[in-house]
Design an enzyme around this catalytic site. Structure first.
Site, PDB file in Angstrom:
ATOM      1  N   LYS A 179      -3.171  -5.914  -1.544  1.00  0.00           N
ATOM      2  CA  LYS A 179      -2.831  -6.660  -0.333  1.00  0.00           C
ATOM      3  C   LYS A 179      -2.778  -5.704   0.853  1.00  0.00           C
ATOM      4  O   LYS A 179      -1.855  -4.903   0.989  1.00  0.00           O
ATOM      5  CB  LYS A 179      -1.460  -7.327  -0.457  1.00  0.00           C
ATOM      6  CG  LYS A 179      -1.213  -8.271   0.715  1.00  0.00           C
ATOM      7  CD  LYS A 179       0.253  -8.556   0.938  1.00  0.00           C
ATOM      8  CE  LYS A 179       0.858  -7.692   2.006  1.00  0.00           C
ATOM      9  NZ  LYS A 179       0.212  -7.757   3.321  1.00  0.00           N
ATOM     10  N   GLY A 231       4.459   1.832   3.649  1.00  0.00           N
ATOM     11  CA  GLY A 231       4.881   1.020   4.783  1.00  0.00           C
ATOM     12  C   GLY A 231       6.235   1.486   5.269  1.00  0.00           C
ATOM     13  O   GLY A 231       6.632   2.642   5.049  1.00  0.00           O
ATOM     14  N   SER A 232       6.956   0.607   5.915  1.00  0.00           N
ATOM     15  CA  SER A 232       8.234   0.991   6.512  1.00  0.00           C
ATOM     16  C   SER A 232       9.315   1.138   5.445  1.00  0.00           C
ATOM     17  O   SER A 232       9.227   0.567   4.354  1.00  0.00           O
ATOM     18  CB  SER A 232       8.658  -0.073   7.517  1.00  0.00           C
ATOM     19  OG  SER A 232       8.820  -1.304   6.837  1.00  0.00           O
ATOM     20  N   THR A 234      12.279  -0.105   5.623  1.00  0.00           N
ATOM     21  CA  THR A 234      12.956  -1.399   5.444  1.00  0.00           C
ATOM     22  C   THR A 234      12.242  -2.236   4.391  1.00  0.00           C
ATOM     23  O   THR A 234      12.880  -2.782   3.473  1.00  0.00           O
ATOM     24  CB  THR A 234      12.956  -2.166   6.791  1.00  0.00           C
ATOM     25  OG1 THR A 234      13.526  -1.315   7.772  1.00  0.00           O
ATOM     26  CG2 THR A 234      13.741  -3.450   6.694  1.00  0.00           C
ATOM     27  N   VAL A 235      10.919  -2.337   4.503  1.00  0.00           N
ATOM     28  CA  VAL A 235      10.181  -3.148   3.524  1.00  0.00           C
ATOM     29  C   VAL A 235      10.132  -2.435   2.167  1.00  0.00           C
ATOM     30  O   VAL A 235      10.233  -3.081   1.113  1.00  0.00           O
ATOM     31  CB  VAL A 235       8.767  -3.492   4.042  1.00  0.00           C
ATOM     32  CG1 VAL A 235       7.952  -4.207   2.982  1.00  0.00           C
ATOM     33  CG2 VAL A 235       8.857  -4.361   5.293  1.00  0.00           C
ATOM     34  N   GLY A 236      10.027  -1.113   2.194  1.00  0.00           N
ATOM     35  CA  GLY A 236      10.021  -0.356   0.938  1.00  0.00           C
ATOM     36  C   GLY A 236      11.267  -0.628   0.100  1.00  0.00           C
ATOM     37  O   GLY A 236      11.205  -0.760  -1.126  1.00  0.00           O
ATOM     38  N   GLU A 253       5.896   5.087  -0.346  1.00  0.00           N
ATOM     39  CA  GLU A 253       5.666   6.052   0.748  1.00  0.00           C
ATOM     40  C   GLU A 253       6.104   5.354   2.022  1.00  0.00           C
ATOM     41  O   GLU A 253       5.519   4.349   2.419  1.00  0.00           O
ATOM     42  CB  GLU A 253       4.176   6.401   0.851  1.00  0.00           C
ATOM     43  CG  GLU A 253       3.612   7.121  -0.343  1.00  0.00           C
ATOM     44  CD  GLU A 253       4.101   8.542  -0.486  1.00  0.00           C
ATOM     45  OE1 GLU A 253       4.686   9.076   0.473  1.00  0.00           O
ATOM     46  OE2 GLU A 253       3.931   9.096  -1.570  1.00  0.00           O
ATOM     47  N   CYS A 287       2.815   8.099   9.976  1.00  0.00           N
ATOM     48  CA  CYS A 287       4.065   8.419   9.280  1.00  0.00           C
ATOM     49  C   CYS A 287       4.409   9.884   9.492  1.00  0.00           C
ATOM     50  O   CYS A 287       5.571  10.266   9.463  1.00  0.00           O
ATOM     51  CB  CYS A 287       3.933   8.104   7.804  1.00  0.00           C
ATOM     52  SG  CYS A 287       2.497   8.869   7.055  1.00  0.00           S
ATOM     53  N   GLU A 388      12.556   6.038  13.540  1.00  0.00           N
ATOM     54  CA  GLU A 388      11.092   6.044  13.658  1.00  0.00           C
ATOM     55  C   GLU A 388      10.675   5.033  14.726  1.00  0.00           C
ATOM     56  O   GLU A 388      10.994   3.848  14.622  1.00  0.00           O
ATOM     57  CB  GLU A 388      10.452   5.677  12.316  1.00  0.00           C
ATOM     58  CG  GLU A 388       8.942   5.798  12.355  1.00  0.00           C
ATOM     59  CD  GLU A 388       8.278   5.409  11.046  1.00  0.00           C
ATOM     60  OE1 GLU A 388       8.561   4.312  10.536  1.00  0.00           O
ATOM     61  OE2 GLU A 388       7.465   6.209  10.534  1.00  0.00           O
TER      62      GLU A 388
HETATM   63  P1  NAD Z   1       5.376  -2.660   6.934  1.00  0.00           P
HETATM   64  O1  NAD Z   1       6.462  -2.136   6.066  1.00  0.00           O
HETATM   65  O2  NAD Z   1       5.704  -3.646   7.957  1.00  0.00           O
HETATM   66  O3  NAD Z   1       4.225  -3.318   6.023  1.00  0.00           O
HETATM   67  C1  NAD Z   1       3.599  -2.607   4.966  1.00  0.00           C
HETATM   68  C2  NAD Z   1       2.952  -3.606   4.023  1.00  0.00           C
HETATM   69  O4  NAD Z   1       3.983  -4.324   3.338  1.00  0.00           O
HETATM   70  C3  NAD Z   1       2.087  -4.663   4.726  1.00  0.00           C
HETATM   71  O5  NAD Z   1       0.951  -4.928   3.932  1.00  0.00           O
HETATM   72  C4  NAD Z   1       3.031  -5.853   4.764  1.00  0.00           C
HETATM   73  O6  NAD Z   1       2.368  -7.092   4.867  1.00  0.00           O
HETATM   74  C5  NAD Z   1       3.731  -5.720   3.428  1.00  0.00           C
HETATM   75  N1  NAD Z   1       5.007  -6.435   3.309  1.00  0.00           N
HETATM   76  C6  NAD Z   1       5.806  -6.922   4.290  1.00  0.00           C
HETATM   77  N2  NAD Z   1       6.919  -7.482   3.758  1.00  0.00           N
HETATM   78  C7  NAD Z   1       6.813  -7.347   2.413  1.00  0.00           C
HETATM   79  C8  NAD Z   1       7.647  -7.713   1.315  1.00  0.00           C
HETATM   80  N3  NAD Z   1       8.820  -8.327   1.488  1.00  0.00           N
HETATM   81  N4  NAD Z   1       7.239  -7.403   0.065  1.00  0.00           N
HETATM   82  C9  NAD Z   1       6.075  -6.739  -0.145  1.00  0.00           C
HETATM   83  N5  NAD Z   1       5.238  -6.379   0.861  1.00  0.00           N
HETATM   84  C10 NAD Z   1       5.608  -6.681   2.125  1.00  0.00           C
HETATM   85  O7  NAD Z   1       4.676  -1.359   7.573  1.00  0.00           O
HETATM   86  P2  NAD Z   1       3.489  -1.286   8.624  1.00  0.00           P
HETATM   87  O8  NAD Z   1       3.995  -1.715   9.957  1.00  0.00           O
HETATM   88  O9  NAD Z   1       2.273  -1.942   8.077  1.00  0.00           O
HETATM   89  O10 NAD Z   1       3.196   0.292   8.629  1.00  0.00           O
HETATM   90  C11 NAD Z   1       3.959   1.212   9.355  1.00  0.00           C
HETATM   91  C12 NAD Z   1       4.962   1.920   8.473  1.00  0.00           C
HETATM   92  O11 NAD Z   1       4.271   2.548   7.400  1.00  0.00           O
HETATM   93  C13 NAD Z   1       5.688   3.035   9.191  1.00  0.00           C
HETATM   94  O12 NAD Z   1       7.045   2.984   8.867  1.00  0.00           O
HETATM   95  C14 NAD Z   1       5.038   4.294   8.635  1.00  0.00           C
HETATM   96  O13 NAD Z   1       5.845   5.446   8.676  1.00  0.00           O
HETATM   97  C15 NAD Z   1       4.740   3.886   7.250  1.00  0.00           C
HETATM   98  N6  NAD Z   1       3.706   4.729   6.668  1.00  0.00           N
HETATM   99  C16 NAD Z   1       4.088   5.640   5.726  1.00  0.00           C
HETATM  100  C17 NAD Z   1       3.146   6.496   5.175  1.00  0.00           C
HETATM  101  C18 NAD Z   1       3.544   7.499   4.136  1.00  0.00           C
HETATM  102  O14 NAD Z   1       2.670   7.968   3.433  1.00  0.00           O
HETATM  103  N7  NAD Z   1       4.803   7.855   4.007  1.00  0.00           N
HETATM  104  C19 NAD Z   1       1.814   6.411   5.572  1.00  0.00           C
HETATM  105  C20 NAD Z   1       1.471   5.469   6.541  1.00  0.00           C
HETATM  106  C21 NAD Z   1       2.424   4.622   7.073  1.00  0.00           C
END
Ligand code: NAD
Length: 500
Positions: A179, A231-232, A234-236, A253, A287, A388
């Site tokens: 996804k 991703g973020s 919060t979502v992680g 991550e 990130c 962030e």
């Molecule tokens: P996000 O957390 O909003 O979304 C990430 C993914 O999770 C998207 O595909 C989203 O649709 C999905 N998602 C949303 N809610 C969910 C849920 N409840 N359950 C499962 N999946 C869900 O992040 P974003 O805005 O797409 O990306 C930016 C973030 O990603 C920043 O915080 C950045 O630091 C982080 N990031 C981290 C790394 C790393 O390697 N550490 C690399 C790139 C980006």
């Protein structure tokens, strides 16, 4: 509503392109010019995820038995196809998420590098053989695939990050439900098309586009054995919680608040160059972005003067134009977040040295542009120095020695990347040892990882796993230890102790 001319793209499930079961869709628009409709994609839900997981579970029974070197051959072909399509993919990516062409070419190149590198693991994937404590007994361990992997990715590296996860999952013998972020479904679809064209059998990779409910279904289904999420934070955390009851292996991550430490013996021009690239590359939406700069008091004024001059000169606009150095924020919501933090910074008493406004006239009128922004005299405890922002905002702080710089560097919730500019090798090594991050640079900014070393962070950035390098195999395999007794009699470990 979709216009008549927009292409509608489907999900990819069990080897076929199919619409979502609800028939709902969403639009994907260019963040540099919202009149540019890129396409219409499927707004999927749990029913679509169910079909994708079922396909992946069925395909796994065959795919896991394909010899790893043969699986790798498909991946080598995939790498070459990405090479052939690099320019088209880079342009699609700039259109859908805004970073400049030079960077989207780099993103695609990273997918090429990762695919070639990990395909090579098809002929390695080393286990261990160890001597047994008993005579005529053989002891070894092998890596085994786990099954269906849920791959959930963000938008800032729309092809690189999917490749970091999907390619290792496949070479190890797993199958995938993928996804992507709803901001970058076209780059995801381009990547899936590569895998199809390279000859991947039906069901081995499935793609379902959509939002949080798709992600939730992918993290709660008990047929899924691995969740790899970027991703973020919060979502992680939600992903971690959702995955826990069914004991999945969860690889996270997440966010970052990375630091560049500039000592008084640093080559200042080099440091300025690094902070410019680290802070404003990808519009600060990395990130690993160098969002905090800690400068020794003795060179603080000189650094700030030159840095601000260079930031003011950055050309902001549509990343498809080769002369542009910084693109837009990815979405209206992301720009609103950046603007909110700029306001918070001013309320907290930080000094706005340049930038601070959104750009919404002339060539910028139809995009989500923000001026490259620098805050000086920042207190390390301020929210703009702790949280962030994920935008073109750099906070500059003072320190008086290395210990103070490292304390500021470590004084945040995150732990992804850190860097030091110094000509003193002792300082460089001490900082490398004492900075609690997953990645460290000397005389380079906090961005620029290569695919053959582990990538990931500590504290609120990660949960102990790493991607890339051979560490990627640890996410997508588990160990099986094997004992073969060829003595022809019962030998009991730890009990039948033997004399020479
Ligand atoms: P996000 O957390 O909003 O979304 C990430 C993914 O999770 C998207 O595909 C989203 O649709 C999905 N998602 C949303 N809610 C969910 C849920 N409840 N359950 C499962 N999946 C869900 O992040 P974003 O805005 O797409 O990306 C930016 C973030 O990603 C920043 O915080 C950045 O630091 C982080 N990031 C981290 C790394 C790393 O390697 N550490 C690399 C790139 C980006």
């Amino acid at each position: 509503m979709p216009t008549a001319s927009a292409t509608t793209y489907n999900n990819y499930v069990n080897g076929r392109w199919v619409p979502s079961s609800s028939g709902r869709t969403f639009e994907n628009r260019n963040p540099a010019d919202t009149s540019d409709l890129i396409g219409v994609f499927q707004q999927s839900d749990a029913a679509d995820v169910d079909a994708a997981i079922a396909a992946a579970a069925r395909a796994y029974e065959q795919w896991r038995l394909v010899p790893a070197p043969l699986r790798a051959e498909i991946l080598f072909r995939a790498a070459q196809i990405i090479v052939d399509r690099k320019e088209t993919f880079a342009r699609d990516m700039t259109r859908e998420m805004g970073k400049v062409l030079k960077e989207t070419r780099g993103d695609v190149q990273e997918a090429i590098d990762m695919t070639y590198y990990i395909a090579g693991e098809g002929r390695r994937m080393f286990g261990q053989t160890v001597p047994s404590e008993l005579r005529n007994k053989f002891a070894m361990s092998v890596r085994q695939p786990l099954g269906v992997c849920s791959i959930i990715t963000p938008w800032n590296f729309p092809m690189a990050i999917p490749s970091w996860k999907i390619i290792p999952a496949l070479v190890c013998g797993n199958t995938v439900v993928f996804k992507p972020s709803s901001n970058t479904p076209l780059s995801a679809l381009n990547f899936v098309n590569v895998l199809i064209d390279a000859g991947l059998p039906p069901g081995v990779v499935n793609m379902v586009t959509g939002d949080a409910d798709v992600g939730t279904a992918m993290t709660t289904d008990e047929r899924v054995r691995v969740v790899s999420f970027t991703g973020s934070t919060t979502v992680g955390r939600l992903v971690n919680q959702a995955s826990a009851p069914t004991f999945k292996k969860v690889h996270l991550e997440m966010g970052g608040k990375n630091v560049v430490m500039i000592m008084d013996d640093a080559q200042l021009e080099l440091a300025v160059e690094g902070c410019l690239w680290g802070g404003f590359g990808t519009t600060g939406q990395r990130c690993t972005a160098a969002s905090r700069v800690v400068v020794h008091a003795r060179v603080y004024d000189a650094f700030v003067e030159e840095f601000v001059k260079r930031v003011r000169a950055l050309r902001v606009g549509n990343g498809l134009d080769e002369g542009i150095q910084m693109g837009p924020s990815v979405s209206e919501a992301q720009r609103a977040t950046v603007m909110r933090y700029i306001e918070i910074g001013q309320q907290e008493g930080a000094r706005l040295l340049t930038g601070g406004r959104s750009l919404s006239t002339g060539a910028h009128a139809r995009g989500f542009f923000v001026e490259p922004t620098v805050f000086g005299d920042v207190d390390p405890k301020m929210r703009i120095a702790q949280e962030e922002i994920f935008g073109p905002v750099v906070t500059v702080m003072r320190c008086h020695d290395l210990d103070e710089a490292v304390a500021i560097g470590n004084g945040v919730a995150y732990g992804l990347s850190a860097s030091i500019y110094t000509r003193d090798v002792n300082k460089a090594f001490a900082a490398m040892r004492d900075t609690y991050t997953g990645i460290f640079y000397v005389n380079a900014p906090t961005i620029g990882a290569e695919v053959h070393l582990p990538f990931g962070g500590t504290k609120a950035t990660g949960n102990g796993h790493r991607e890339a390098g051979v560490a990627a195999l640890d996410v997508f395999t588990e160990w099986k230890s094997i004992y073969v007794d060829f003595s022809g009699k019962l030998q009991r470990a730890q009990i039948d102790t033997q004399d020479l």
